[in-house]
Every structure is written in C-alpha cells, then in structure tokens.
Design an enzyme around this catalytic site. Structure first.
Site, PDB file in Angstrom:
ATOM      1  N   ARG A  19       3.090   7.220  20.012  1.00 22.48           N
ATOM      2  CA  ARG A  19       4.418   8.033  19.448  1.00 22.48           C
ATOM      3  C   ARG A  19       5.654   7.195  19.526  1.00 22.48           C
ATOM      4  NH1 ARG A  19       7.129  10.120  24.070  1.00 22.48           N
ATOM      5  NH2 ARG A  19       6.055   9.871  26.079  1.00 22.48           N
ATOM      6  N   THR A  20       6.594   7.943  18.789  1.00 26.45           N
ATOM      7  CA  THR A  20       7.903   7.217  18.721  1.00 26.45           C
ATOM      8  C   THR A  20       8.641   7.339  20.252  1.00 26.45           C
ATOM      9  OG1 THR A  20       8.120   7.975  16.346  1.00 26.45           O
ATOM     10  CG2 THR A  20      10.162   7.170  17.387  1.00 26.45           C
ATOM     11  N   LEU A  21       8.867   6.354  20.860  1.00 28.34           N
ATOM     12  CA  LEU A  21       9.641   6.441  22.006  1.00 28.34           C
ATOM     13  C   LEU A  21      10.972   6.004  21.882  1.00 28.34           C
ATOM     14  CD1 LEU A  21       6.831   4.062  24.075  1.00 28.34           C
ATOM     15  CD2 LEU A  21       7.407   6.349  24.414  1.00 28.34           C
ATOM     16  N   TYR A  22      11.169   5.136  20.907  1.00 29.84           N
ATOM     17  CA  TYR A  22      12.534   5.007  20.427  1.00 29.84           C
ATOM     18  C   TYR A  22      12.636   4.561  18.940  1.00 29.84           C
ATOM     19  CZ  TYR A  22      10.632   0.552  21.937  1.00 29.84           C
ATOM     20  OH  TYR A  22       9.792  -0.612  22.065  1.00 29.84           O
ATOM     21  N   TRP A 126      12.454  11.330  14.679  1.00 28.03           N
ATOM     22  CA  TRP A 126      13.658  10.712  15.434  1.00 28.03           C
ATOM     23  C   TRP A 126      14.771  10.952  14.711  1.00 28.03           C
ATOM     24  CZ3 TRP A 126      12.378   9.118  20.309  1.00 28.03           C
ATOM     25  CH2 TRP A 126      13.515   8.733  20.931  1.00 28.03           C
TER      26      TRP A 126
END
Lengths: 242, 223
Positions: A19-22, A126
């Site tokens: 997944r998108t962590l940043y 995000w």
C-alpha cells in the site's frame, strides 16, 4: 535487507507492504471558489518528487462528465488512476442513454465513497480533491480528503492553501463575484502561495465551470515582485549557533 | 532505516461538541457547526446533527468520515424498519441499534462520539450517551466531543440530577422548562467556545416536543 530471517507480518513490515505509505510525485494546493455564474478553480503545474521539482507541466484539473470539474493535490499517479475510475463511471452512466447525467453532487459523493473505502482497506489514494460544478442552475463546490473527510463550502483550498489562501477568501469572497473579480481573487491567493509555499511554481492554470461547460486556461505566469523588505536578508533575525 | 515519514493514520479528529438535555415533555439536542483538522478550520458551517426518525435525533463528533458512514448506515436501517413495521423507530430502539452498530466495528471502531436525544413512547424526553465502541446509558443530560470536559461539570452544577444509585430509581429528566433548557444550552456553548479551540462558529439547536421538531441557531465566536 541483509538478514534472510522470516519477515514479520505484512502490516508491521513497510518493506513488504503493497500500500501507499507515502507519496512519490505530488502536486501542491488547489484553490477554488463560487462566483456569480459558477465555479472558478486554480492550481499550479508543478509535480514534486519529495522536495525536487521534478515535473513542470502537470495538469491537475480535469473536467468530469458535463457538469463537473475535479482538481487534485497530492499523489499525481493516484489522481490519474482516479480519473480512470471516473471515466468508466461517466461512460457507464452515459450508456443508459436516458438523457440524464451525473451532476457534481453525485460525482462528489462517488469520490467520497472511493476515498473512504480505500482508507478502510488501509490503502489510501493519497490526495486532497476539490470538486466543483454547476447543474440546473445549482452551483456546487466540495472537498474530499485522503481518509474520506468531506464537506461543501463557498470557497475551498487544499494543503497550504487552507492556511494561506482561505483567510484571504474569507475576507474578500462574496456571493456576487464577477468572473474578472473571481480570477483576480484567485490570482491573489496563488501569488501568496507562490511566495510562501516552496513547492509552488509560477506556472498555473485557472479553470471555469458554468452552465455552458468547462474551460481550462492555457498555462500562464503571475507577475511577481521580490523587492519586499520582508524578503530581504531573510536570515537576519535567525542567527544560527554556527 | 531511519523514520522519514509520519505514519499514516486512518483516523482524524475533526472536533466539535454535542449536548442533549431531556425534560419532562421535550428534548433539546445541540452541536456547534465548526469542523477542524489539527489547528486548521476546514469549514465553519457543517452540521453534526442528524435527524434519524421523527423522535430520534443524533448529534455526533469525532472523525467526520466515520460519522457520515454511521449516519448513512443508520438511515438505511431505519428505512428498512419503516418498510417492515410501517412506523417510525422509537428513540430507545434507535439507541439500541446505534449501540449494536458501534460494537459491530469493535476492532476497527467508528471514531464517533454520539449523543442521541429524543422522546420515548410516553412523550418524555430521553438522552442516550455513548462511547466509540457502543457502551451506552440513558441519562437526563449529556455532552460529548472536544468541549465535553468543559460542558459536563457545568451541566452537573446547574442540573443536579439525582444519583443513579438511588433506590427506587428516580427519573433523570431535568426540572427545567423548555425555554430554560435552550438558554442553558446557549450558555454552555458560549462558555465552551471561549476555551475549546475546536468549538465555535455557530450553534445548531434542535428542539423536540409534542408539537414536532424545531431548529434554532446562534452565532458563536469565530476565533
């Protein structure tokens, strides 16, 4: 990773996580407001890779269907993925061929559900999204955040814009702004952001949506003046220990 | 690897305060309309109050996206209830439903702090107060949200409700008249707004009584 020990669970191991962590490439603020005949929205065209200004011609505002306009800050790739979802949504709605089409309220609600759903899966898109539109004489302007927080207002701004542009908008916005006044107000906001937001660039677009449809301006620059006394000797009052 | 980024969180606290007061033949439910994140205000005009049934009104603060999901879920359940029973859900029934709904998500909770106000089957005011995972209690008055720590002691002082330990149980409804209760609500919010940065902008008051539902608004400090 140097050790070849069994890796701990997926949730607590960022290395193995999908997944998108940043975010990677990000766009900065979007500012939008209601005016006499519809919605005006402004966004610059920078795409930052961390603090590197990596891309300089990113279009961050797109028309959605006949009555809506979407602006995005945050991860550019997630925004482009979202545009694919919306393209499908509009296409399938169009295939009913019933003369009916999704308005800004419906599109905004859809975005709300997509963002909230992804946060429930711990796999967020995000972005901070701004959705504006006009349908049947009704103006609509709303926002959605990465985790699904959403609201409507007469003027909205994402990220730094919420700190720097919205106080200006609260001061100067009124219901009957003309197109020229609206553009002037947005440019004032974008200029402040350009001066104080380091990831903002002096290449922006302003878009307009009315009953007649969407128009997105060609990229252009703002006149700037860097001779303000506050800009001179910026480190004067901040002596370092070294 | 050193930590470069703050860890992502699926939750946010959007602030706001809710109050409900039950009287002998009325119920007052109130909440401010400010929505914040961190030190920023997102909007000054977002209603935290949701009318779920004719005699059940929910005021919630916490994480707006969860609150919205919760409200939609309850509204959908209430629609099904109406189709099955051909009547509006009572406030105590809605209270139990809300508790079950919150507990259903015990291990990934709705970050929502609720006060449910309404009228019971006898037309008496009732207030139910909750935590985020669904434990609830019927009380005479309650407050939830960011300003609750300032509001509750003030209400305790003014309303002096009988101890819940008394036997036989004494009714918890407040002795105030409807107008006095509305005045009290206005005062507690004006006071909370002074010290709580997440409470302010505007106060929305819902009054339920035998005549139906009435909405009132009052401006609050905007700083």
């Amino acid at each position: 990773m140097e050790s070849n020990q069994a890796k701990p669970g997926l949730l607590c191991n960022p290395e193995a996580s999908q997944r998108t962590l940043y975010p990677y490439v990000t766009g900065t603020s979007v500012v939008a407001l209601k005016y006499k005949d519809g919605i005006l929205m402004a966004a610059d065209m920078g795409g930052s890779y961390g603090s590197t200004l990596r891309y300089k011609s990113v279009e961050r505002m797109k028309p959605i269907g006949k009555h809506s306009l979407l602006g995005a800050s945050g991860e550019i790739s997630d925004f482009q993925e979202l545009l694919r979802y919306l393209d499908e949504l509009i296409l399938y709605d169009n295939m009913w061929d019933d003369g009916n089409s999704l308005g800004p309220k419906e599109v905004h609600n859809y975005l709300t559900r997509v963002m909230y759903n992804r946060r429930n899966k711990f796999n967020p898109l995000w972005n901070s999204l701004v959705l504006g539109g006009v349908k049947k004489g009704q103006k609509y302007l709303g926002m959605v955040s990465m985790i699904g927080v959403n609201f409507e207002d007469n003027h909205v701004a994402t990220g730094f814009g919420n700190h720097l542009a919205r106080p200006i908008l609260r001061d100067e916005w009124h219901e009957n702004l003309t197109f020229e006044e609206g553009v002037k107000l947005l440019e004032k906001c974008m200029r402040v952001l350009l001066y104080r937001d380091r990831s903002a660039v002096n290449k922006l677009q302003i878009s307009k949506i009315t009953e007649e449809g969407v128009t997105i301006s060609q990229p252009y620059s703002l006149k700037t003046f860097w001779g303000f006394s506050a800009f001179e000797n910026p480190t004067l009052g901040a002596e370092g220990s070294w | 690897m050193t930590k470069e980024h703050a860890n992502w969180s699926p939750y946010d606290n959007n602030g706001g305060s809710c109050v409900a007061i039950a009287g002998a033949n009325y119920c007052v439910i109130a909440a401010d309309t400010r929505m914040s994140t961190g030190y920023s205000i997102l909007t000054r005009d977002y209603s935290k109050i949701c009318k779920l049934a004719d005699k059940a009104v929910l005021a919630s603060s916490g994480f707006q996206a969860d609150v919205k999901a919760l409200q939609k879920h309850l509204a959908a359940k209430h629609l099904i209830y109406q189709h099955q029973h051909n009547k509006q859900m009572s406030c105590p029934a809605m209270a139990q439903l809300l508790s079950n709904t919150l507990y259903y998500k015990r291990f990934f909770p709705y970050y929502a702090f609720n006060v449910l106000g309404g009228l019971d089957s006898e037309g008496k005011g009732c207030v139910f107060t909750y935590d985020a995972v669904g434990s609830y209690e019927r009380v005479g008055y309650s407050s939830q949200g960011s300003g609750s720590t300032l509001i509750i002691p003030f209400l305790d002082n003014q309303l002096k409700s009988p101890s819940p330990l008394l036997l036989p149980a004494v009714d918890a409804v407040t002795p105030l008249s409807e107008a006095e209760a509305i005045d009290l609500v206005k005062t507690v919010f004006a006071s909370a707004t002074e010290r709580d940065i997440y409470t302010g902008d505007r106060l929305e008051i819902v009054v339920l009584n035998a005549d139906g539902t009435r909405y009132e608004y009052m401006e609050l400090r905007k700083d």
